[in-house]
Scaffold this active site. Structure first.
Site, PDB file in Angstrom:
ATOM      1  N   ARG A  12       0.919  -1.166  -0.016  1.00  0.00           N
ATOM      2  CA  ARG A  12       0.125   0.061   0.147  1.00  0.00           C
ATOM      3  C   ARG A  12       0.955   1.247  -0.152  1.00  0.00           C
ATOM      4  O   ARG A  12       0.611   2.249  -0.483  1.00  0.00           O
ATOM      5  CB  ARG A  12      -0.972   0.121   1.118  1.00  0.00           C
ATOM      6  CG  ARG A  12      -0.322  -0.063   2.411  1.00  0.00           C
ATOM      7  CD  ARG A  12      -1.227  -0.347   3.780  1.00  0.00           C
ATOM      8  NE  ARG A  12      -0.602  -0.797   4.860  1.00  0.00           N
ATOM      9  CZ  ARG A  12      -0.972  -0.393   6.023  1.00  0.00           C
ATOM     10  NH1 ARG A  12      -2.036   0.440   6.110  1.00  0.00           N
ATOM     11  NH2 ARG A  12      -0.349  -0.818   7.145  1.00  0.00           N
ATOM     12  N   SER A  39      -4.851   4.455   5.915  1.00  0.00           N
ATOM     13  CA  SER A  39      -4.686   2.972   5.685  1.00  0.00           C
ATOM     14  C   SER A  39      -4.232   3.003   4.213  1.00  0.00           C
ATOM     15  O   SER A  39      -3.171   1.908   3.893  1.00  0.00           O
ATOM     16  CB  SER A  39      -5.811   2.438   5.957  1.00  0.00           C
ATOM     17  OG  SER A  39      -6.285   2.418   7.246  1.00  0.00           O
ATOM     18  N   GLU A  60     -19.185   4.372  -0.263  1.00  0.00           N
ATOM     19  CA  GLU A  60     -18.120   3.835  -1.190  1.00  0.00           C
ATOM     20  C   GLU A  60     -19.186   3.993  -2.440  1.00  0.00           C
ATOM     21  O   GLU A  60     -18.409   4.102  -3.769  1.00  0.00           O
ATOM     22  CB  GLU A  60     -17.844   2.249  -0.909  1.00  0.00           C
ATOM     23  CG  GLU A  60     -16.564   2.302   0.317  1.00  0.00           C
ATOM     24  CD  GLU A  60     -17.275   2.490   1.451  1.00  0.00           C
ATOM     25  OE1 GLU A  60     -18.890   2.121   1.834  1.00  0.00           O
ATOM     26  OE2 GLU A  60     -16.605   2.386   2.550  1.00  0.00           O
ATOM     27  N   PHE A  85     -14.760  -3.564   0.023  1.00  0.00           N
ATOM     28  CA  PHE A  85     -15.501  -2.410  -0.284  1.00  0.00           C
ATOM     29  C   PHE A  85     -15.421  -1.842  -1.556  1.00  0.00           C
ATOM     30  O   PHE A  85     -16.281  -1.215  -2.103  1.00  0.00           O
ATOM     31  CB  PHE A  85     -15.452  -1.241   0.944  1.00  0.00           C
ATOM     32  CG  PHE A  85     -15.348  -1.716   2.363  1.00  0.00           C
ATOM     33  CD1 PHE A  85     -16.150  -2.600   2.699  1.00  0.00           C
ATOM     34  CD2 PHE A  85     -14.342  -1.107   2.961  1.00  0.00           C
ATOM     35  CE1 PHE A  85     -16.052  -3.239   3.952  1.00  0.00           C
ATOM     36  CE2 PHE A  85     -14.381  -1.429   4.557  1.00  0.00           C
ATOM     37  CZ  PHE A  85     -15.006  -2.547   4.739  1.00  0.00           C
ATOM     38  N   HIS A 111      -5.673  -3.576   1.365  1.00  0.00           N
ATOM     39  CA  HIS A 111      -5.872  -4.572   2.275  1.00  0.00           C
ATOM     40  C   HIS A 111      -6.401  -5.772   1.784  1.00  0.00           C
ATOM     41  O   HIS A 111      -7.616  -6.499   2.473  1.00  0.00           O
ATOM     42  CB  HIS A 111      -6.930  -3.880   3.489  1.00  0.00           C
ATOM     43  CG  HIS A 111      -6.117  -2.985   4.356  1.00  0.00           C
ATOM     44  ND1 HIS A 111      -5.332  -1.965   3.814  1.00  0.00           N
ATOM     45  CD2 HIS A 111      -5.928  -2.937   5.755  1.00  0.00           C
ATOM     46  CE1 HIS A 111      -4.777  -1.350   4.739  1.00  0.00           C
ATOM     47  NE2 HIS A 111      -5.158  -1.888   6.103  1.00  0.00           N
ATOM     48  N   ASP A 119      -8.323  -8.140  11.776  1.00  0.00           N
ATOM     49  CA  ASP A 119      -9.479  -7.636  11.697  1.00  0.00           C
ATOM     50  C   ASP A 119     -10.465  -8.716  11.330  1.00  0.00           C
ATOM     51  O   ASP A 119     -11.665  -8.766  11.405  1.00  0.00           O
ATOM     52  CB  ASP A 119      -9.858  -6.466  10.780  1.00  0.00           C
ATOM     53  CG  ASP A 119      -9.263  -5.296  11.156  1.00  0.00           C
ATOM     54  OD1 ASP A 119      -9.307  -5.052  12.426  1.00  0.00           O
ATOM     55  OD2 ASP A 119      -9.328  -4.351  10.372  1.00  0.00           O
ATOM     56  N   ARG A 169      -1.896  -4.986   3.053  1.00  0.00           N
ATOM     57  CA  ARG A 169      -1.614  -4.260   4.274  1.00  0.00           C
ATOM     58  C   ARG A 169      -0.149  -4.507   4.947  1.00  0.00           C
ATOM     59  O   ARG A 169       0.359  -3.701   5.260  1.00  0.00           O
ATOM     60  CB  ARG A 169      -2.685  -4.681   5.406  1.00  0.00           C
ATOM     61  CG  ARG A 169      -2.444  -4.036   6.829  1.00  0.00           C
ATOM     62  CD  ARG A 169      -3.542  -4.422   7.759  1.00  0.00           C
ATOM     63  NE  ARG A 169      -3.142  -3.905   8.967  1.00  0.00           N
ATOM     64  CZ  ARG A 169      -2.792  -4.992  10.128  1.00  0.00           C
ATOM     65  NH1 ARG A 169      -2.772  -6.138   9.579  1.00  0.00           N
ATOM     66  NH2 ARG A 169      -2.542  -4.453  11.083  1.00  0.00           N
TER      67      ARG A 169
END
Lengths: 315, 281
Positions: A12, A39, A60, A85, A111, A119, A169
């Site tokens: 990222r 993020s 989104e 998303f 991610h 998560d 990530r």
């Protein structure tokens, strides 16, 4: 080609670096983010080019539509959020407002995969490659390290049409040369070999490099090709390699369903069927854990690749 | 005299309503009710307010106003209006919904139909796209305006309210949104189906300047478009009060004509109420 880890980095951050560079060189590049600037490492772009950055909030679907409107009017929007998303939540927006409308939108999907880690399964999409590659006109790219993600981001801005850029990530080895080679749609031959072909994408490329060392000790000379562009596939490179070695392993951080493995299987079934194995998550959802624990649990690692190679060699 | 068309609004709207009936009857499918209901205010927009030269139309909308049809199902009206304004040949209306036609059931950009910036049909997406285009114009310094037409039933889609919040937050003031408030949707009256309720209060609460208007009264419509374009701090929503099926007595005010094609007899009855002013396609 010998690959050396020059220090762990997250992919990222490669996106964030590439996006900032684009901001400095291309005034048409704009960026949107759905409340995940940190993020996605978009801070530097947002701070340096505030007039070209659009905070979209946790909305989104709207963000993808706004991006489509910007693209139609000549901007090159990068719309960033988590991969889950960026596909599942906004599929109809990607389908109608972006792909069917031929809007030049770049989807920055961070991610992705199981290495999102702690998560848990709500955020760990292992289906996004399948969803993205099912969309007509959508180019799908899954770079393997920081350097390649930066190059893919730069290349995306010069690529006409909807593009799904998938990255992750965790900090992982950064090993590809800073200047590539990287060309969208063109597979990258990392190491030629004769006995079997490994087609690897994303975080699994480093695992495949580790697997090559183990296979070499077993006197198996595997060919390693990096498939960073999953759609459109570099059909010629894959068919040629399958003809040469007669056996193919695919390796990806995704479910078997609809991923790189099934894309390659579909291609080879039509043109040059060979025995195949797929290193991918077999079924179900993920769970909480560290990225390493999860990769090992689901066999998305060097050992998993070696095991599949042994299956093929025992045939 | 309007510089964009030699025809009067009544002549245009009568012919467009004939086109709608004839297109949907010939295709044996399509959406007459909403098309008839939106005809008056959309014709006034295209003839008197939308700054576009049909011959110079570009998909990227540079240096012109842009119009987005979020409710893609009223394509019969959209296509007829575009053809009657000179965006493409009127005779092409006969191909509506046919295999290989540029006039797809819902608008598409795949075959380069002039007037269509993006595909629409799946509801709830047009306002977001229009926001993007408006922001893009602001960034480029293009003073032109962006228009989007939505439906009251459509506002049951969550994305509409994401976009509503976004537009107010980003102070998108070069945007005029229009909602055709006809009170009908496929399954029945809107307030029996989705509970849309008081749209004025809702849009006002979301930070918009809201205008209400009789969507069949040209003078009232003109006033609303003029007021909407005046400088302000907020995005603007015009709530157009209309009757679904307006112009054909037996189709007026009922959800039953949302998406139904007339029979040959019904077509004849409808056309008898609508004067052929510009020549049928």
């Amino acid at each position: 080609m010998t690959m050396t880890n020059t220090g762990n980095k997250d992919t990222r951050s490669g996106f964030g670096a590439g996006l900032y560079e684009l901001g400095t060189i291309n005034p048409n590049v704009v960026a949107l983010c759905a409340d995940l600037i940190g993020s996605l490492k978009m801070e530097k772009f947002a701070e340096s080019f505030p007039e070209r950055f659009f905070q979209s909030g946790i909305a989104e679907a709207n963000m993808m539509g706004v991006a489509a409107g910007m693209a139609v009017t000549g901007k090159i929007p990068f719309a960033g959020t988590f991969a889950e998303f960026a596909t599942g939540r906004v599929y109809d927006q990607l389908r109608q407002s972006v792909c069917y409308s031929q809007a030049n939108v770049k989807i920055a999907a961070s991610h992705a995969g199981i290495t999102l880690g702690e998560d848990g399964a709500t955020h760990q999409t292992m289906e996004d490659i399948a969803l993205a590659r099912a969309l007509p006109h959508m180019t799908v790219i899954n770079p393997c390290d920081y350097n390649q993600t930066r190059l893919a981001t730069l290349a995306a801005a010069n690529w006409e049409g909807p593009l799904y850029l998938r990255f992750g990530r965790p900090s992982v080895p950064n090993f590809t040369p800073v200047d590539g080679p990287f060309e969208i749609g063109k597979a990258w031959m990392i190491q030629p070999g004769e006995d079997l072909t490994i087609l690897a994408t994303g975080h699994l490329v480093w695992e495949a490099l580790e697997a090559l060392k183990i296979l070499a000790q077993k006197r198996i000379r595997a060919e390693l090709i990096n498939i960073h562009t999953i759609s459109p596939l570099d059909e010629k490179a894959i068919i040629e390699s399958a003809r040469k070695t007669g056996a193919v392993i695919t390796a990806e951080e995704h479910l078997v369903t609809g991923g790189l493995g099934e894309a390659v299987a579909g291609l080879l079934a039509r043109h040059n069927p060979v025995p195949m194995r797929m290193v991918a998550m077999e079924e179900g959802f993920g769970q909480s854990g560290t990225p390493r624990e999860l990769m090992d649990l689901y066999g998305l690692n060097a050992a998993g690749i070696v095991a599949k190679a042994s299956e093929l060699r025992l045939r | 005299m309007n510089p964009k068309t030699p025809h009067s609004i009544p002549d245009l709207t009568s012919q467009i309503r004939r086109d709608i009936i004839r297109m949907v009857t010939a295709a044996k499918s399509g959406h007459v009710g909403g098309s008839l209901g939106s005809t008056d205010f959309l014709t006034v927009l295209f003839t008197e307010f939308l700054d576009q030269d049909p011959a110079q139309w570009r998909r990227d909308g540079q240096n012109m106003d842009m119009f987005f049809l979020s409710i893609g199902h009223i394509s019969p009206l959209f296509y007829s209006l575009l053809a009657r304004m000179g965006y493409f040949p009127v005779k092409e209306l006969a191909s509506f919904r046919n295999l290989g036609s540029r006039l797809q059931g819902h608008p598409s950009v795949e075959n380069g139909l002039p007037g269509v910036h993006v595909a629409s049909g799946s509801l709830g997406q047009g306002l977001s796209v229009a926001c993007g285009a408006a922001l893009s114009k602001r960034l480029t310094g293009d003073p032109h305006r962006v228009y989007v037409l939505m439906g009251d039933g459509e506002s049951e889609e969550g994305q509409v309210w994401e976009a509503a919040m976004f537009a107010a937050h980003h102070k998108i003031t070069n945007l005029t949104a229009i909602t055709d408030w006809n009170g009908q949707q496929i399954d029945g009256p809107v307030n029996e189906i989705g509970g849309v309720g008081d749209l004025n209060a809702k849009w006002t609460a979301f930070g918009w300047r809201v205008l209400e208007c009789d969507g069949h009264n040209p003078d009232d419509i003109r006033k609303a478009y003029r007021l909407a374009a005046e400088p302000g701090e907020k995005p603007v929503m015009i709530l157009m009060h209309t009757n679904m099926g307006h112009g054909v007595d037996f189709m007026t005010g009922s959800h039953k004509w949302h998406g139904k094609a007339p029979s040959a007899e019904q077509e004849a009855l409808a056309l008898a109420q609508l004067k052929e002013t510009l020549g049928d396609f």
